[in-house]
Design a protein around this motif. Structure first.
Motif, PDB file in Angstrom:
ATOM      1  N   MET A   1       0.877  -1.267   0.028  1.00  0.00           N
ATOM      2  CA  MET A   1      -0.037  -0.122  -0.042  1.00  0.00           C
ATOM      3  C   MET A   1       0.838   1.242   0.005  1.00  0.00           C
ATOM      4  O   MET A   1       1.638   1.355   0.852  1.00  0.00           O
ATOM      5  CB  MET A   1      -0.877  -0.068   1.163  1.00  0.00           C
ATOM      6  N   LYS A   2       0.750   2.127  -1.119  1.00  0.00           N
ATOM      7  CA  LYS A   2       1.512   3.270  -1.300  1.00  0.00           C
ATOM      8  C   LYS A   2       0.734   4.697  -1.035  1.00  0.00           C
ATOM      9  O   LYS A   2      -0.474   4.661  -1.881  1.00  0.00           O
ATOM     10  CB  LYS A   2       2.263   3.193  -2.540  1.00  0.00           C
ATOM     11  N   LEU A   3       1.111   5.350  -0.033  1.00  0.00           N
ATOM     12  CA  LEU A   3       0.418   6.551   0.114  1.00  0.00           C
ATOM     13  C   LEU A   3       1.228   7.621  -0.194  1.00  0.00           C
ATOM     14  O   LEU A   3       2.425   7.832   0.104  1.00  0.00           O
ATOM     15  CB  LEU A   3       0.173   6.618   1.948  1.00  0.00           C
ATOM     16  N   LEU A   4       0.538   8.864  -0.769  1.00  0.00           N
ATOM     17  CA  LEU A   4       1.223  10.011  -0.948  1.00  0.00           C
ATOM     18  C   LEU A   4       0.548  11.140  -0.191  1.00  0.00           C
ATOM     19  O   LEU A   4      -0.567  11.158  -0.323  1.00  0.00           O
ATOM     20  CB  LEU A   4       1.089  10.157  -2.559  1.00  0.00           C
ATOM     21  N   VAL A   5       1.531  11.911   0.473  1.00  0.00           N
ATOM     22  CA  VAL A   5       0.729  12.884   1.547  1.00  0.00           C
ATOM     23  C   VAL A   5       1.311  14.186   0.931  1.00  0.00           C
ATOM     24  O   VAL A   5       2.480  14.407   0.886  1.00  0.00           O
ATOM     25  CB  VAL A   5       1.108  12.741   3.028  1.00  0.00           C
ATOM     26  N   CYS A   6       0.349  15.330   0.356  1.00  0.00           N
ATOM     27  CA  CYS A   6       0.679  16.454  -0.024  1.00  0.00           C
ATOM     28  C   CYS A   6       0.936  17.298   1.367  1.00  0.00           C
ATOM     29  O   CYS A   6       0.098  17.656   2.218  1.00  0.00           O
ATOM     30  CB  CYS A   6      -0.284  17.084  -0.914  1.00  0.00           C
ATOM     31  N   ILE A   7       2.296  18.063   1.157  1.00  0.00           N
ATOM     32  CA  ILE A   7       2.405  18.956   2.438  1.00  0.00           C
ATOM     33  C   ILE A   7       2.758  20.289   1.911  1.00  0.00           C
ATOM     34  O   ILE A   7       3.618  20.348   0.816  1.00  0.00           O
ATOM     35  CB  ILE A   7       3.722  18.398   2.894  1.00  0.00           C
ATOM     36  N   SER A   8       2.105  21.126   2.356  1.00  0.00           N
ATOM     37  CA  SER A   8       2.564  22.676   1.966  1.00  0.00           C
ATOM     38  C   SER A   8       3.049  23.401   3.192  1.00  0.00           C
ATOM     39  O   SER A   8       2.580  23.100   4.297  1.00  0.00           O
ATOM     40  CB  SER A   8       0.965  23.261   1.525  1.00  0.00           C
ATOM     41  N   LYS A   9       3.650  24.565   2.674  1.00  0.00           N
ATOM     42  CA  LYS A   9       4.216  25.291   3.822  1.00  0.00           C
ATOM     43  C   LYS A   9       3.440  26.579   3.840  1.00  0.00           C
ATOM     44  O   LYS A   9       3.325  27.060   2.861  1.00  0.00           O
ATOM     45  CB  LYS A   9       5.718  25.788   3.303  1.00  0.00           C
ATOM     46  N   THR A  10       2.750  26.786   5.127  1.00  0.00           N
ATOM     47  CA  THR A  10       2.278  28.076   5.503  1.00  0.00           C
ATOM     48  C   THR A  10       2.802  28.936   6.680  1.00  0.00           C
ATOM     49  O   THR A  10       3.432  28.490   7.297  1.00  0.00           O
ATOM     50  CB  THR A  10       0.884  27.737   5.765  1.00  0.00           C
ATOM     51  N   PRO A  11       2.577  30.169   6.669  1.00  0.00           N
ATOM     52  CA  PRO A  11       2.799  30.908   7.855  1.00  0.00           C
ATOM     53  C   PRO A  11       1.913  30.596   9.057  1.00  0.00           C
ATOM     54  O   PRO A  11       0.781  29.873   8.941  1.00  0.00           O
ATOM     55  CB  PRO A  11       2.125  32.271   7.435  1.00  0.00           C
ATOM     56  N   ASP A  12       2.492  30.573  10.126  1.00  0.00           N
ATOM     57  CA  ASP A  12       2.297  30.253  11.619  1.00  0.00           C
ATOM     58  C   ASP A  12       0.739  30.920  11.733  1.00  0.00           C
ATOM     59  O   ASP A  12       0.744  31.974  11.310  1.00  0.00           O
ATOM     60  CB  ASP A  12       3.116  30.464  12.434  1.00  0.00           C
ATOM     61  N   THR A  13      -0.104  30.334  12.399  1.00  0.00           N
ATOM     62  CA  THR A  13      -1.384  30.814  12.675  1.00  0.00           C
ATOM     63  C   THR A  13      -1.612  32.242  13.220  1.00  0.00           C
ATOM     64  O   THR A  13      -2.480  32.770  13.171  1.00  0.00           O
ATOM     65  CB  THR A  13      -2.487  29.763  13.124  1.00  0.00           C
ATOM     66  N   THR A  14      -0.439  32.311  14.108  1.00  0.00           N
ATOM     67  CA  THR A  14      -0.474  33.533  14.817  1.00  0.00           C
ATOM     68  C   THR A  14       0.321  34.866  14.041  1.00  0.00           C
ATOM     69  O   THR A  14       0.399  35.829  14.752  1.00  0.00           O
ATOM     70  CB  THR A  14       0.384  33.331  16.171  1.00  0.00           C
ATOM     71  N   SER A  15       0.753  34.367  12.746  1.00  0.00           N
ATOM     72  CA  SER A  15       1.377  35.589  11.964  1.00  0.00           C
ATOM     73  C   SER A  15       0.509  36.630  11.733  1.00  0.00           C
ATOM     74  O   SER A  15      -0.727  36.521  11.429  1.00  0.00           O
ATOM     75  CB  SER A  15       1.775  35.069  10.778  1.00  0.00           C
TER      76      SER A  15
END
Lengths: 247, 318
Positions: A1-15
């Motif tokens: 079973m092969k999983l691909l997880v998409c990861i994104s970089k975002t500013p911290d929620t307190t920004s």
């Protein structure tokens, strides 16, 4: 079973959000970057839980971004992915980003592709849906629960005023939201292991952007709160009815 | 031609789709083209009356198998429908189903998309759509640079506008692909107003001290006909269900009235509510940051203020 997880970089929620260059560019000065919370807390952690239940599960992570996205993808590896791919392009156009991920997905023949329900910076909620269009795969959006049974997944998804449970035959794409998994913190062993996990950098495929950001604006400030005495709720009701026409 | 996707559940057209029709009709007028709709499945609503929201023609694929939402199937059928109708702009509600299919349809049509639009596009020079970004902390004006455009509109941002007019009906025959998902159970919370569709919202935070105290929130919501919501610590502590969590990582709402009780107003919470037309804050701490984002405020004990407010509203409605 092969999983691909998409990861994104975002500013911290307190920004604090600010813009430069005549309000055409996000001001990255002093911004702390994090893994997009929906990608991390729900998509990635659920993938890790699946691997813990079934060691035959392999987790690949993918991010679309330049070298400054590497600390984020390393942190994701510290939480528990097996290997990561960084596609070396920065874009604010969802179609460009989804096309890059689709190219990786086609090559990797994944059984399950997980995304967060949206990123907390552009809030487009586009990538999962676009991947389903590009790859002609089933898509279950806004899932808050998922279990695998053989070549199908049983997924609970939010509907207006409730939820429905559906079965989807893999390969499929699922966008994840609250309820899917519990937030985790990387441990020392994970952080050490992440340093030697493979992180492959690939060059982007050529795709034409479909949108372009013209300018950013900050919301107008509120003119100031009108305080009403705690023992005079009738006055608040009057203001809400007559002045604000709120009900 | 502007083609508006009309979303249904349980064979009833959703309120968010009526708003999408009003928006699409205004956009069609702005562009000097017709406003047409596409409906998948069968509904019990009177379809000809959709003209009163500005729809001129409705294309319907009246196959009962489409009464169950399936993102892959809907994407394919809508893509075919948009091609057959030669649509230049597609409009979706930015609701749960709209989020699932609008971007996929855009990809299939080689169209640029802006999701979560707040207002009509500026078409004076190009095609520029304003949307909320950074989870409510800012707006972006985005150009769609492709010949075909797709827009999904934020709920409660445009409103439903009534006008005179009749809607012509046209049956559309499109081959329906095999289902990609099978729904096994559906669970709906009875009698509850869905948060994203609510005009009025009463929301509680940690200041309420525990789930056993939620009666005063529910009582106020009941007299107002409002939905109930909560802050993140409240849903994280399982005092309230996750779907009530309003904020940057929860639901973003834009009601007419948002009443926040015992919520301090962290930046992440404000991001989820700052499109509300009127915000009322009730908090015993006069320094609570939420007061800076509020229109009206009461500094006081929620356990005393709320029952009095509920009674006053009830009296004003009598």
């Amino acid at each position: 079973m092969k999983l691909l997880v998409c990861i994104s970089k975002t500013p911290d929620t307190t920004s604090k959000i600010a813009f430069t260059e005549g309000n055409t560019k996000f001001d990255e000065n002093g911004v702390q970057w994090i893994i997009n919370p929906y990608d991390e807390w729900y998509a990635l952690v659920r993938a890790i839980e699946m691997k813990e239940q079934d060691p035959a599960v392999t987790i690949h992570l993918v991010t679309v971004g330049e070298a400054d996205a590497e600390p984020i993808i390393r942190k994701a590896l510290a939480l528990g992915g097996d290997e990561a791919i960084r596609i070396n392009i920065q874009s604010n156009d969802s179609f460009v980003v989804a096309s890059q991920i689709a190219a990786i997905a086609k090559e990797g023949a994944y059984d399950l592709i997980l995304t967060g329900k949206e990123t907390i910076d552009y809030n487009s909620a586009c990538i999962g849906s676009m991947l389903s269009g590009l790859l002609d795969m089933p898509f279950v959006s806004l899932a808050n629960h998922m279990v695998l049974n053989g070549n199908t997944a049983t997924v609970k998804r939010e509907i207006e005023g409730g939820e429905e449970t559906c079965e989807v035959v893999l390969p499929a794409i699922v966008s994840c939201q609250k309820g899917m998994a519990e937030q985790r913190i990387p441990n020392m062993r994970g952080i050490m292991a992440a340093r030697t996990k493979p992180l492959k950098v690939v060059e982007p495929i050529a795709v034409q952007a479909t949108t372009s950001i013209k300018t950013y604006d900050l919301p107008p400030a509120k003119s100031g709160v009108k305080l009403v005495a705690a023992d005079n709720v009738e006055e608040l009701v009057r203001l809400l009815k007559e002045e604000a026409k709120a009900f | 031609m502007v083609l508006i996707y009309i979303d249904q559940a349980d064979q009833q057209i959703k309120k968010s789709s009526l708003e999408a029709i009003s928006y699409g009709a205004a956009l069609a007028k702005q562009l000097g083209v017709t406003a047409e709709g596409i409906l998948l499945g069968t509904v019990t609503d009177d379809l000809a009356s959709l003209g009163k929201y500005g729809l001129q023609k409705l294309h319907q694929v009246a196959d009962a198998s489409l009464n169950h939402f399936d993102a892959k199937v809907f994407t394919q059928v809508l893509t075919e429908a948009a091609k057959a109708a030669n649509a230049s702009v597609l409009v979706f509600a930015h609701n749960l189903n709209g989020k699932a299919i609008a971007p996929a349809v855009a990809v299939k049509l080689h169209a640029g998309i802006v999701t979560g639009a707040n207002s009509l596009p500026d078409t004076s020079n190009g095609f520029t759509v304003t949307k909320t970004v950074f989870s409510g902390k800012a707006f972006a004006q985005i150009n769609i640079d492709t010949p075909i455009k797709v827009i999904s509109i934020n709920q409660n941002c445009f409103g439903v506008h009534l006008q005179e007019g009749a809607c012509a009906l046209e049956a559309l025959s499109i081959a329906i692909p095999a289902a990609s998902t099978k729904v096994t159970t559906t669970h709906k919370v009875e009698g509850e107003i869905p948060l994203t569709e609510a005009n009025l919202v009463v929301s509680g935070g940690r200041g309420l001290k525990g789930p056993e105290n939620w009666g005063i929130i529910e009582d106020l919501a009941k007299v107002l006909g409002a939905a109930t919501a909560c802050s993140r610590p409240v849903s994280d502590s399982d005092w309230r269900p996750h779907h009530e969590h309003v904020g940057q990582t929860g639901v973003q709402v834009a009601p007419n009235l948002y009443i926040a009780v015992g919520i301090s107003g962290a930046i992440q919470h404000l991001a989820g509510v700052n499109r509300s037309k009127t915000i009322v804050v009730i908090n015993k701490d006069p320094e609570a940051p939420f007061f800076k984002a509020a229109d009206y405020g009461i500094v006081g004990d929620a356990f005393e203020v709320l029952p009095a407010l509920t009674a006053a509203i009830q009296k004003s409605k009598a």
